[in-house]
Design a protein around this motif. Structure first.
Motif: not given
Length: 260
Positions: A170-177, A207-213, A224-232
């Motif tokens: 669903m997120a990929l069909d929304l105008p988010v970054k 997209y910028l990718k964030v991992s939380e929790s 997480l960096e090795s998996a392509g994450c941008d922010f934690v």
């Protein structure tokens, strides 16, 4: 728990509709102020450091709690963004923390709350938020689209939090970054960063990718960096530390280790 918190927000939203002057917020709004996050040029993870006093599961997390002092410590020790929890009933947050932090640091500030209505978007803009957390699990597509568009219109960047494959779709069909993956299971509240490791490949690099929790150590950032994450986004590990700034440096130390 998520449903209970959202239901509790209904009374708050009703009061806000009666008290907030939306026209005044719109009149003062300058969309040119919007801050856009960007990927680190060297491919390193950036850290969103959270100001968090308590949680509904663990209770009080930080007894010596000074939001402004904590924010300045985060800024001095390498944070890229400051996240401020403003939800009061379950997390003991305060709305006044965000403008206090905003005036005390130069970093972008994320409002973290349970946003269920457009009026809270206006409130967030009035408070000075640069970014705003939107939780996909609280909304259907049409509701999220309306909130995302209102964020952009008011000069804020939405961070859309997801918990699984369908919400990412669903997120990929929304105008988010910016798309976040929360590692907390909403059914049993267990936390496992493998959720991010499994789901990050589903999000395109546009997209910028964030991992939380559940992020606690430098080793978590390496994975997480090795998996392509941008922010934690890190909260509990920082606020429960004797020195949150030192803990932040310790978590980010994976960058120096990789450079050896």
């Amino acid at each position: 728990m998520l449903k209970t918190i959202a239901e509790g927000k209904l009374k708050e939203v009703k009061r806000l509709r009666e008290s907030l002057d939306i026209a005044q917020v719109e009149a003062r709004c300058e969309t040119s102020r919007q801050i856009s996050l960007s990927r680190d040029s060297g491919g390193k993870l950036q850290l969103i450091a959270e100001i968090k006093k308590a949680s509904p599961l663990k209770g009080l997390l930080c007894r010596e709690f000074s939001p402004l002092e904590m924010a300045r410590s985060y800024e001095a020790n390498g944070a890229a963004v400051i996240s401020v929890i403003t939800e009061q009933e379950f997390f003991d947050g305060r709305k006044e923390y965000l403008p206090l932090v905003k005036t005390g640091v130069k970093l972008p500030v994320l409002r973290k709350d349970f946003i269920i209505d457009e009026v809270q978007i206006y409130e967030s803009r009035q408070m000075g938020a640069d970014l705003l957390l939107l939780i996909a699990a609280l909304h259907d597509y049409d509701s999220l689209l309306a909130l995302v568009e209102k964020c952009s219109a008011l000069g804020m960047e939405p961070l859309l939090e997801t918990h699984g494959r369908e919400e990412i779709k669903m997120a990929l069909d929304l105008p988010v970054k910016i798309i976040g993956i929360n590692n907390r299971n909403l059914r049993d509240f267990s936390v496992d960063i493998r959720s991010s490791l499994d789901l990050l490949p589903l999000i395109p690099d546009s997209y910028l990718k964030v991992s939380e929790s559940g992020i606690k150590e430098a080793s978590d950032l390496r994975l997480l960096e090795s998996a392509g994450c941008d922010f934690v986004l890190v909260g509990e590990a920082l606020v429960t530390a004797a020195d949150p700034g030192a803990k932040l440096r310790e978590i980010l130390s994976y960058q120096q280790e990789e450079g050896l």
